[in-house]
Design a protein around this motif. Structure first.
Motif, PDB file in Angstrom:
ATOM      1  N   LEU A   1      53.501  41.394  40.356  1.00  0.00           N
ATOM      2  CA  LEU A   1      53.507  40.008  40.829  1.00  0.00           C
ATOM      3  C   LEU A   1      52.799  39.877  42.175  1.00  0.00           C
ATOM      4  CD1 LEU A   1      54.326  37.083  40.468  1.00  0.00           C
ATOM      5  CD2 LEU A   1      56.551  37.626  41.495  1.00  0.00           C
ATOM      6  N   ALA A   2      53.028  40.848  43.069  1.00  0.00           N
ATOM      7  CA  ALA A   2      52.376  40.822  44.376  1.00  0.00           C
ATOM      8  C   ALA A   2      50.860  40.946  44.213  1.00  0.00           C
ATOM      9  CB  ALA A   2      52.906  41.946  45.260  1.00  0.00           C
ATOM     10  N   VAL A   3      50.426  41.840  43.327  1.00  0.00           N
ATOM     11  CA  VAL A   3      48.990  42.010  43.088  1.00  0.00           C
ATOM     12  C   VAL A   3      48.408  40.727  42.505  1.00  0.00           C
ATOM     13  CG1 VAL A   3      47.247  43.296  41.787  1.00  0.00           C
ATOM     14  CG2 VAL A   3      49.201  44.501  42.769  1.00  0.00           C
ATOM     15  N   ALA A   4      49.118  40.104  41.568  1.00  0.00           N
ATOM     16  CA  ALA A   4      48.635  38.860  40.965  1.00  0.00           C
ATOM     17  C   ALA A   4      48.486  37.760  42.022  1.00  0.00           C
ATOM     18  CB  ALA A   4      49.584  38.412  39.856  1.00  0.00           C
ATOM     19  N   LYS A   5      49.429  37.690  42.966  1.00  0.00           N
ATOM     20  CA  LYS A   5      49.347  36.682  44.035  1.00  0.00           C
ATOM     21  C   LYS A   5      48.158  36.961  44.957  1.00  0.00           C
ATOM     22  CE  LYS A   5      54.249  35.404  44.189  1.00  0.00           C
ATOM     23  NZ  LYS A   5      55.501  35.421  44.994  1.00  0.00           N
ATOM     24  N   LEU A   6      47.920  38.242  45.261  1.00  0.00           N
ATOM     25  CA  LEU A   6      46.762  38.599  46.093  1.00  0.00           C
ATOM     26  C   LEU A   6      45.460  38.234  45.378  1.00  0.00           C
ATOM     27  CD1 LEU A   6      47.931  42.110  47.375  1.00  0.00           C
ATOM     28  CD2 LEU A   6      47.720  40.024  48.748  1.00  0.00           C
ATOM     29  N   LEU A   7      45.404  38.524  44.078  1.00  0.00           N
ATOM     30  CA  LEU A   7      44.195  38.214  43.310  1.00  0.00           C
ATOM     31  C   LEU A   7      43.986  36.706  43.212  1.00  0.00           C
ATOM     32  CD1 LEU A   7      44.437  40.840  40.414  1.00  0.00           C
ATOM     33  CD2 LEU A   7      42.955  40.903  42.420  1.00  0.00           C
ATOM     34  N   LYS A   8      45.083  35.953  43.083  1.00  0.00           N
ATOM     35  CA  LYS A   8      44.945  34.486  43.039  1.00  0.00           C
ATOM     36  C   LYS A   8      44.331  33.961  44.332  1.00  0.00           C
ATOM     37  CE  LYS A   8      47.414  30.103  42.663  1.00  0.00           C
ATOM     38  NZ  LYS A   8      46.723  29.512  43.842  1.00  0.00           N
ATOM     39  N   ALA A   9      44.800  34.520  45.463  1.00  0.00           N
ATOM     40  CA  ALA A   9      44.256  34.093  46.750  1.00  0.00           C
ATOM     41  C   ALA A   9      42.763  34.399  46.842  1.00  0.00           C
ATOM     42  CB  ALA A   9      45.014  34.777  47.887  1.00  0.00           C
ATOM     43  N   LEU A  10      42.353  35.548  46.322  1.00  0.00           N
ATOM     44  CA  LEU A  10      40.935  35.911  46.346  1.00  0.00           C
ATOM     45  C   LEU A  10      40.122  35.066  45.372  1.00  0.00           C
ATOM     46  CD1 LEU A  10      41.186  39.794  46.634  1.00  0.00           C
ATOM     47  CD2 LEU A  10      40.344  38.206  48.366  1.00  0.00           C
ATOM     48  N   VAL A  11      40.714  34.738  44.226  1.00  0.00           N
ATOM     49  CA  VAL A  11      40.029  33.863  43.259  1.00  0.00           C
ATOM     50  C   VAL A  11      39.808  32.483  43.874  1.00  0.00           C
ATOM     51  CG1 VAL A  11      40.295  32.622  41.072  1.00  0.00           C
ATOM     52  CG2 VAL A  11      40.759  35.080  41.180  1.00  0.00           C
ATOM     53  N   ASP A  12      40.821  31.976  44.568  1.00  0.00           N
ATOM     54  CA  ASP A  12      40.674  30.673  45.230  1.00  0.00           C
ATOM     55  C   ASP A  12      39.559  30.711  46.270  1.00  0.00           C
ATOM     56  OD1 ASP A  12      42.762  29.674  43.741  1.00  0.00           O
ATOM     57  OD2 ASP A  12      44.284  30.003  45.296  1.00  0.00           O
ATOM     58  N   LYS A  13      39.389  31.871  46.903  1.00  0.00           N
ATOM     59  CA  LYS A  13      38.371  32.021  47.943  1.00  0.00           C
ATOM     60  C   LYS A  13      36.978  32.263  47.359  1.00  0.00           C
ATOM     61  CE  LYS A  13      37.256  35.000  51.918  1.00  0.00           C
ATOM     62  NZ  LYS A  13      37.694  36.180  52.698  1.00  0.00           N
ATOM     63  N   GLU A  14      36.887  33.129  46.349  1.00  0.00           N
ATOM     64  CA  GLU A  14      35.590  33.538  45.794  1.00  0.00           C
ATOM     65  C   GLU A  14      35.082  32.608  44.699  1.00  0.00           C
ATOM     66  OE1 GLU A  14      33.550  35.978  46.686  1.00  0.00           O
ATOM     67  OE2 GLU A  14      34.828  36.725  48.303  1.00  0.00           O
ATOM     68  N   GLN A  15      35.986  31.903  44.020  1.00  0.00           N
ATOM     69  CA  GLN A  15      35.641  30.968  42.939  1.00  0.00           C
ATOM     70  C   GLN A  15      34.821  31.613  41.816  1.00  0.00           C
ATOM     71  OE1 GLN A  15      36.595  27.455  42.779  1.00  0.00           O
ATOM     72  NE2 GLN A  15      38.018  28.313  44.286  1.00  0.00           N
ATOM     73  N   PRO A  16      35.301  32.719  41.238  1.00  0.00           N
ATOM     74  CA  PRO A  16      34.596  33.300  40.089  1.00  0.00           C
ATOM     75  C   PRO A  16      34.846  32.477  38.824  1.00  0.00           C
ATOM     76  CG  PRO A  16      36.618  34.486  40.462  1.00  0.00           C
ATOM     77  CD  PRO A  16      36.529  33.467  41.565  1.00  0.00           C
ATOM     78  N   GLN A  17      33.961  32.619  37.839  1.00  0.00           N
ATOM     79  CA  GLN A  17      34.159  31.926  36.561  1.00  0.00           C
ATOM     80  C   GLN A  17      34.903  32.807  35.556  1.00  0.00           C
ATOM     81  OE1 GLN A  17      30.839  31.644  38.155  1.00  0.00           O
ATOM     82  NE2 GLN A  17      31.994  29.925  39.028  1.00  0.00           N
ATOM     83  N   LEU A  18      34.955  34.106  35.858  1.00  0.00           N
ATOM     84  CA  LEU A  18      35.597  35.038  34.928  1.00  0.00           C
ATOM     85  C   LEU A  18      36.241  36.170  35.716  1.00  0.00           C
ATOM     86  CD1 LEU A  18      35.944  35.742  31.862  1.00  0.00           C
ATOM     87  CD2 LEU A  18      33.815  37.045  32.036  1.00  0.00           C
ATOM     88  N   VAL A  19      37.448  36.556  35.310  1.00  0.00           N
ATOM     89  CA  VAL A  19      38.119  37.725  35.882  1.00  0.00           C
ATOM     90  C   VAL A  19      38.349  38.709  34.745  1.00  0.00           C
ATOM     91  CG1 VAL A  19      40.153  38.627  37.072  1.00  0.00           C
ATOM     92  CG2 VAL A  19      39.261  36.361  37.670  1.00  0.00           C
ATOM     93  N   ILE A  20      37.780  39.911  34.882  1.00  0.00           N
ATOM     94  CA  ILE A  20      37.957  40.957  33.872  1.00  0.00           C
ATOM     95  C   ILE A  20      38.710  42.113  34.519  1.00  0.00           C
ATOM     96  CG2 ILE A  20      36.835  42.486  32.211  1.00  0.00           C
ATOM     97  CD1 ILE A  20      34.397  40.745  32.249  1.00  0.00           C
ATOM     98  N   LEU A  21      39.825  42.508  33.924  1.00  0.00           N
ATOM     99  CA  LEU A  21      40.604  43.617  34.475  1.00  0.00           C
ATOM    100  C   LEU A  21      41.211  44.432  33.343  1.00  0.00           C
ATOM    101  CD1 LEU A  21      44.042  42.324  35.804  1.00  0.00           C
ATOM    102  CD2 LEU A  21      42.454  40.836  34.616  1.00  0.00           C
ATOM    103  N   GLY A  22      41.593  45.672  33.652  1.00  0.00           N
ATOM    104  CA  GLY A  22      42.216  46.525  32.655  1.00  0.00           C
ATOM    105  C   GLY A  22      43.538  45.949  32.184  1.00  0.00           C
ATOM    106  N   LYS A  23      43.874  46.198  30.919  1.00  0.00           N
ATOM    107  CA  LYS A  23      45.112  45.617  30.378  1.00  0.00           C
ATOM    108  C   LYS A  23      46.355  46.182  31.068  1.00  0.00           C
ATOM    109  CE  LYS A  23      46.054  48.855  26.569  1.00  0.00           C
ATOM    110  NZ  LYS A  23      46.411  48.961  25.148  1.00  0.00           N
ATOM    111  N   GLN A  24      46.251  47.445  31.582  1.00  0.00           N
ATOM    112  CA  GLN A  24      47.387  48.057  32.264  1.00  0.00           C
ATOM    113  C   GLN A  24      46.881  49.218  33.104  1.00  0.00           C
ATOM    114  OE1 GLN A  24      48.849  49.192  28.245  1.00  0.00           O
ATOM    115  NE2 GLN A  24      49.579  51.039  29.263  1.00  0.00           N
ATOM    116  N   ALA A  25      47.704  49.649  34.047  1.00  0.00           N
ATOM    117  CA  ALA A  25      47.393  50.835  34.845  1.00  0.00           C
ATOM    118  C   ALA A  25      48.156  52.009  34.266  1.00  0.00           C
ATOM    119  CB  ALA A  25      47.782  50.613  36.302  1.00  0.00           C
TER     120      ALA A  25
END
Length: 249
Positions: free
Chosen positions: A95-119
């Motif tokens: 959840l903490a990582v998702a919140k950090l990524l949301k903040a970066l998405v709001d800042k960077e404004q990408p059209q697509l986020v691609i990430l591994g399904k799990q670590a």
């Protein structure tokens, strides 16, 4: 199109992990670390989309300790244009990582986020879904094929009964599965080029995100040791042991 690719620094998949003596977690002292294999597939897929002319910029992101810069450099050697490290020594849960990524998405404004399904360290399989919920973006998990067509992305995903193909409107979240691609071998020239690429460092406080753990690990233990197998001379002996010793027949 700008693509954001989160990558995680984990214990290398070839390493046999050992539990700490106090059972507080896994011992990572003097252990080889590398990029999470599923995230490596995500970077490769973003790079392939760029090579097709669909993507214009790839931004790799990692959250964690200072050494995560090495993971970002690997991502840039594969094909990412620049990297962002959210540096913190705190234990980061999905959840903490998702919140950090949301903040970066709001800042960077990408059209697509691609990430591994799990670590492969915690096997949580939560960050992509949580990020999609926080952003209110459509999501496609367990992708085995990704095709970008205009303002939509068509994803073939692996489900229990076989394959499912769905179309998402951009912006969207895609999480990668093993059969999506095979990451390229990173060459020495690309490793040298990656050292010169831009790598920015921010903190969770800069992004206004509280990363305090919501879950507490009580104890970590190794699986119980299995008994050694035995050879039986014939089928009759096998059936007898299954019936009288294992009592499964």
């Amino acid at each position: 199109m700008k693509v954001l690719v989160p990558v995680k620094r984990v214990v290398d998949y070839n390493v046999k992990v050992r539990v700490k003596s106090d059972q507080s977690g896994v011992d990572i002292a003097n252990v080889k670390m590398s990029m999470n294999p599923f995230d490596e597939i995500a970077v490769e897929e973003a790079t392939r989309l760029k090579e097709k002319g669909v993507v214009t910029e790839i931004v790799a992101v990692s959250c964690g300790v200072t050494q995560s810069q090495e993971t970002l450099r690997t991502a840039m050697a594969i094909g990412a244009d620049r990297g962002i490290l959210v540096q913190t020594d705190a234990e980061l849960q999905p959840l903490a990582v998702a919140k950090l990524l949301k903040a970066l998405v709001d800042k960077e404004q990408p059209q697509l986020v691609i990430l591994g399904k799990q670590a492969i360290d915690d096997d949580a399989n939560q960050t992509g879904q949580m990020l999609a919920a926080l952003l209110d973006w459509p999501q496609a998990t367990f992708a085995s094929k990704v095709e970008v067509e205009g303002d939509k992305v068509k994803v073939t995903r692996e489900v229990d009964g076989g394959l499912e193909t769905i179309a998402l409107s951009l912006p969207a979240i895609v999480t990668t599965d093993l059969r999506l691609n095979e990451p390229r071998y990173v060459t020495l020239p690309n490793i040298m080029k990656a050292k010169k690429k831009q790598l920015d460092t921010v903190s969770p406080e800069d992004l206004g995100v509280d990363v305090a753990p919501r879950l507490k690990t009580l104890k970590v233990v190794e699986p119980a040791a299995r008994k050694a197998g035995i050879m039986v001379p014939d089928v009759a002996t096998l059936v007898d042991k299954l019936k009288n010793e294992a009592k499964v027949v």
